[in-house]
Design an enzyme around this catalytic site. Structure first.
Site, PDB file in Angstrom:
ATOM      1  N   TYR A 100     -18.589 -50.398   1.565  1.00 47.31           N
ATOM      2  CA  TYR A 100     -17.736 -49.458   1.755  1.00 47.31           C
ATOM      3  C   TYR A 100     -16.500 -49.405   1.203  1.00 47.31           C
ATOM      4  CZ  TYR A 100     -14.508 -46.099   4.389  1.00 47.31           C
ATOM      5  OH  TYR A 100     -13.713 -45.056   4.508  1.00 47.31           O
ATOM      6  N   SER A 144      -2.571 -45.412   6.224  1.00 41.93           N
ATOM      7  CA  SER A 144      -3.359 -44.042   6.094  1.00 41.93           C
ATOM      8  C   SER A 144      -3.414 -43.463   7.602  1.00 41.93           C
ATOM      9  CB  SER A 144      -4.742 -44.509   5.822  1.00 41.93           C
ATOM     10  OG  SER A 144      -5.748 -43.737   6.088  1.00 41.93           O
ATOM     11  N   GLN A 154       0.389 -41.949   4.994  1.00 42.49           N
ATOM     12  CA  GLN A 154      -0.475 -40.852   4.143  1.00 42.49           C
ATOM     13  C   GLN A 154      -1.034 -39.945   5.197  1.00 42.49           C
ATOM     14  OE1 GLN A 154      -3.912 -41.375   4.448  1.00 42.49           O
ATOM     15  NE2 GLN A 154      -4.389 -39.455   3.633  1.00 42.49           N
ATOM     16  N   TYR A 207      -3.800 -36.875   5.954  1.00 42.33           N
ATOM     17  CA  TYR A 207      -5.087 -35.875   5.654  1.00 42.33           C
ATOM     18  C   TYR A 207      -4.812 -34.602   6.466  1.00 42.33           C
ATOM     19  CZ  TYR A 207      -8.090 -39.493   3.388  1.00 42.33           C
ATOM     20  OH  TYR A 207      -8.460 -40.342   2.810  1.00 42.33           O
ATOM     21  N   THR A 232      -2.548 -36.295   0.882  1.00 46.24           N
ATOM     22  CA  THR A 232      -3.801 -36.288  -0.103  1.00 46.24           C
ATOM     23  C   THR A 232      -4.492 -34.925   0.080  1.00 46.24           C
ATOM     24  OG1 THR A 232      -3.873 -38.675   0.682  1.00 46.24           O
ATOM     25  CG2 THR A 232      -5.996 -37.577  -0.166  1.00 46.24           C
ATOM     26  N   ARG A 287     -20.676 -40.924  -1.088  1.00 44.96           N
ATOM     27  CA  ARG A 287     -20.887 -42.287  -1.394  1.00 44.96           C
ATOM     28  C   ARG A 287     -21.979 -42.929  -0.942  1.00 44.96           C
ATOM     29  NH1 ARG A 287     -14.930 -42.365   1.478  1.00 44.96           N
ATOM     30  NH2 ARG A 287     -14.025 -40.728   0.085  1.00 44.96           N
ATOM     31  N   LYS A 317      -0.863 -36.687  -3.384  1.00 44.46           N
ATOM     32  CA  LYS A 317      -1.800 -37.554  -3.911  1.00 44.46           C
ATOM     33  C   LYS A 317      -3.274 -36.896  -4.128  1.00 44.46           C
ATOM     34  CE  LYS A 317      -3.985 -41.971  -2.639  1.00 44.46           C
ATOM     35  NZ  LYS A 317      -5.411 -41.774  -2.057  1.00 44.46           N
ATOM     36  N   HIS A 337      -8.615 -40.627  -6.120  1.00 48.96           N
ATOM     37  CA  HIS A 337      -9.379 -41.174  -4.963  1.00 48.96           C
ATOM     38  C   HIS A 337     -10.027 -42.536  -4.982  1.00 48.96           C
ATOM     39  CE1 HIS A 337      -9.079 -40.149  -0.538  1.00 48.96           C
ATOM     40  NE2 HIS A 337      -9.631 -40.902  -0.418  1.00 48.96           N
ATOM     41  N   ARG A 351     -13.878 -41.963  -5.267  1.00 47.52           N
ATOM     42  CA  ARG A 351     -14.708 -41.962  -4.092  1.00 47.52           C
ATOM     43  C   ARG A 351     -14.848 -40.551  -3.790  1.00 47.52           C
ATOM     44  NH1 ARG A 351     -14.349 -46.567  -1.311  1.00 47.52           N
ATOM     45  NH2 ARG A 351     -14.214 -45.772   0.860  1.00 47.52           N
TER      46      ARG A 351
HETATM   47  C1  LIG Z   1     -11.917 -48.270   1.339  1.00 47.92           C
HETATM   48  C2  LIG Z   1     -10.846 -47.064   0.888  1.00 47.92           C
HETATM   49  C3  LIG Z   1     -10.283 -46.361   1.822  1.00 47.92           C
HETATM   50  C4  LIG Z   1      -9.586 -45.747   1.442  1.00 47.92           C
HETATM   51  N1  LIG Z   1      -8.975 -44.539   2.259  1.00 47.92           N
HETATM   52  C5  LIG Z   1      -7.908 -43.730   1.863  1.00 47.92           C
HETATM   53  C6  LIG Z   1      -7.304 -43.005   2.776  1.00 47.92           C
HETATM   54  O1  LIG Z   1      -7.461 -42.760   4.002  1.00 47.92           O
HETATM   55  N2  LIG Z   1      -6.259 -42.002   2.397  1.00 47.92           N
HETATM   56  C7  LIG Z   1      -6.333 -41.833   1.017  1.00 47.92           C
HETATM   57  O2  LIG Z   1      -5.479 -40.963   0.467  1.00 47.92           O
HETATM   58  N3  LIG Z   1      -6.870 -42.632   0.264  1.00 47.92           N
HETATM   59  C8  LIG Z   1      -7.716 -43.446   0.481  1.00 47.92           C
HETATM   60  N4  LIG Z   1      -8.270 -44.166  -0.581  1.00 47.92           N
HETATM   61  C9  LIG Z   1      -7.964 -44.202  -1.770  1.00 47.92           C
HETATM   62  C10 LIG Z   1      -6.724 -45.010  -2.101  1.00 47.92           C
HETATM   63  O3  LIG Z   1      -5.642 -44.597  -1.653  1.00 47.92           O
HETATM   64  C11 LIG Z   1      -6.615 -45.002  -3.487  1.00 47.92           C
HETATM   65  O4  LIG Z   1      -6.414 -43.678  -4.223  1.00 47.92           O
HETATM   66  C12 LIG Z   1      -7.664 -45.789  -4.526  1.00 47.92           C
HETATM   67  O5  LIG Z   1      -8.173 -46.944  -3.856  1.00 47.92           O
HETATM   68  C13 LIG Z   1      -7.216 -46.214  -5.733  1.00 47.92           C
HETATM   69  O6  LIG Z   1      -8.252 -46.710  -6.789  1.00 47.92           O
HETATM   70  P1  LIG Z   1      -8.425 -48.581  -6.593  1.00 47.92           P
HETATM   71  O7  LIG Z   1      -8.991 -48.956  -5.517  1.00 47.92           O
HETATM   72  O8  LIG Z   1      -9.151 -48.594  -7.977  1.00 47.92           O
HETATM   73  O9  LIG Z   1      -6.922 -48.955  -6.878  1.00 47.92           O
HETATM   74  C14 LIG Z   1      -9.268 -45.279   0.059  1.00 47.92           C
HETATM   75  C15 LIG Z   1      -9.807 -46.124  -1.022  1.00 47.92           C
HETATM   76  C16 LIG Z   1     -10.519 -47.242  -0.332  1.00 47.92           C
HETATM   77  C17 LIG Z   1     -11.429 -48.202  -1.619  1.00 47.92           C
END
Ligand SMILES: Cc1cc2nc3c(=O)[nH]c(=O)nc-3n(C[C@H](O)[C@H](O)[C@H](O)COP(=O)(O)O)c2cc1C
Length: 391
Positions: free
Chosen positions: A29, A111, A132, A134, A160, A169, A258, A282, A285
């Site tokens: 995940y 988050s 953060q 949503y 975001t 995913r 973001k 993101h 993702r």
């Molecule tokens: C497991 C996971 C959960 C995430 N959950 C959120 C989230 O709840 N809100 C959000 O804005 N971004 C979320 N993100 C994105 C991160 O804030 C960020 O944009 C991203 O991880 C940056 O890339 P990096 O993992 O290569 O550093 C998530 C990323 C991951 C890996």
């Protein structure tokens, strides 16, 4: 010699440890991206398109990498990115992340979907942090959430905008985290049995596993499926810039948007009164096959960097990546997976150690670039690798 017989040092060292300690479905995940995971690779590998420029004989005895992020002094141009359910990867993970960020002196972002509610984080650190958001279909819940975040000391809102729908995913599909293809109880049990450390640390000692900021709005706060159903029903695909104007009108603190990848979207964020943007896909993702965030940074920084703070996330894996982003116009970077892997693989001490390494790498990097202050980390210290072109 096995990697597990030596001290973990880098992000990759911690990633391997996290893989060992976490149940497979949780590791995937975090680790995975959308679809074929092309952008997941680009985010990291495109940092290689840029090269730093070594300078000598500059008197760099007093290197200082501190800076100001969203109005607060920070020890380095790095913040911890929002990661949903961080408290499922290590016990009360959001509070561990917040404490580690506080110790080294950088911002922590929680988050909307954190396990720990904002009040628990405030109790742990007693200082401002970033929240953060949503957008949820029920704007009343959004208003309540913002009021709680504000009362808990959050003075910066990270909104975001790249989740109009949930990215596909595919690892999560395979592992039964999505849709109706739920993993058999037996398969989940086998994964849990092979992760005894996680079972003890998170499964038992890390309760409650509810999504703390939303536990009063779902029918059964102890049932993760109830959250899933709630979130599926609340993801709002109708959001437009007008909703951000509304947010701007009710949020008196800093507002950072973001998930910006294009210059005109950055311009729209500026027009609507945002204080900053995060150039981000993101963490790969959401939309796969989109460009890396680092490749989009220079044009966005050139267009709006003089008028608002421009941050970058996606693929930052060490202190020199941070310097590259700053040289290309970022005020700072956010790191997502790195902090989760360090915490899952090495606990709070692991996260301290990884953040300490980033700090050392940034300082040593600046000295070898021949600069003493972060403002001097600009286009003069970076060049495109031979054969590469900028966007
Ligand atoms: C497991 C996971 C959960 C995430 N959950 C959120 C989230 O709840 N809100 C959000 O804005 N971004 C979320 N993100 C994105 C991160 O804030 C960020 O944009 C991203 O991880 C940056 O890339 P990096 O993992 O290569 O550093 C998530 C990323 C991951 C890996």
């Amino acid at each position: 010699m096995s990697i597990f017989n030596v001290n973990p040092v880098t992000v990759e060292d911690y990633r391997l440890r996290a893989r060992r300690f976490l149940p497979r479905f949780l590791f995937d995940y975090i680790d995975g991206g959308a679809n074929r995971e092309s952008t997941l690779r680009y985010n990291v590998s495109d940092f290689e398109h840029y090269r730093l420029i070594q300078r000598v004989m500059k008197n760099v005895e007093h290197v200082d990498c501190s800076t100001v992020l969203a109005g607060h002094q920070a020890a380095m141009p790095v913040a911890l990115a929002p990661v949903g359910m961080a408290g499922m990867f290590a016990r009360r993970g959001e509070t561990q992340g917040a404490r580690a960020a506080q110790r080294i002196g950088i911002p922590f972002t929680t988050s909307t979907l954190g396990i720990c509610p904002v009040e628990e984080i405030q109790a742990a650190i007693g200082q401002p942090f970033w929240f953060q958001l949503y957008m949820l279909r029920d704007r009343g819940i959004v208003e309540t959430l913002l009021a709680r975040a504000r009362a808990a000391g959050c003075d910066t809102l990270v909104f975001t905008v790249d989740l109009a729908v949930l990215g596909l995913r595919l690892r999560d599909f395979r592992n039964g985290m999505v849709g109706t293809n739920l993993p058999s109880k037996l398969s989940k049990m086998a994964q849990l049995l092979s992760s005894p450390r996680w079972v003890l640390d998170v499964g038992i000692k890390g309760k409650p596993h509810s999504i703390g900021n939303l536990s009063d709005v779902v029918p059964d706060p102890d049932d993760l499926n109830a959250y899933k159903a709630f979130i599926d029903s609340q993801v709002d695909s109708t959001v437009t810039w007008q909703d951000i104007a509304w947010l701007r009108s009710i949020w008196p603190g800093k507002l950072i948007i973001k998930g910006i990848m294009e210059v005109d979207d950055a311009q729209a964020a500026l027009d609507v009164g945002a204080d900053g943007v995060v150039v981000s896909n993101h963490g790969a993702r959401q939309l796969d096959a989109v460009a890396s965030s680092i490749s989009k940074l220079p044009a966005i920084a050139d267009a709006v960097g003089g008028q608002m703070e421009v941050y970058l996330d996606g693929g930052v894996r060490n202190g020199l990546d941070v310097l590259k982003a700053v040289a290309l116009g970022a005020r700072g970077v956010l790191i997502g997976r790195p902090w989760i892997w360090a915490m899952a693989g090495g606990g709070e001490a692991g996260l301290d150690s990884l953040l300490g390494l980033f700090h050392k790498e940034i300082r040593a990097g600046m000295a070898l670039l021949g600069v003493n202050r972060i403002e001097e980390v600009n286009r003069d210290v970076i060049e495109l690798a031979a054969g590469k072109t900028g966007t």
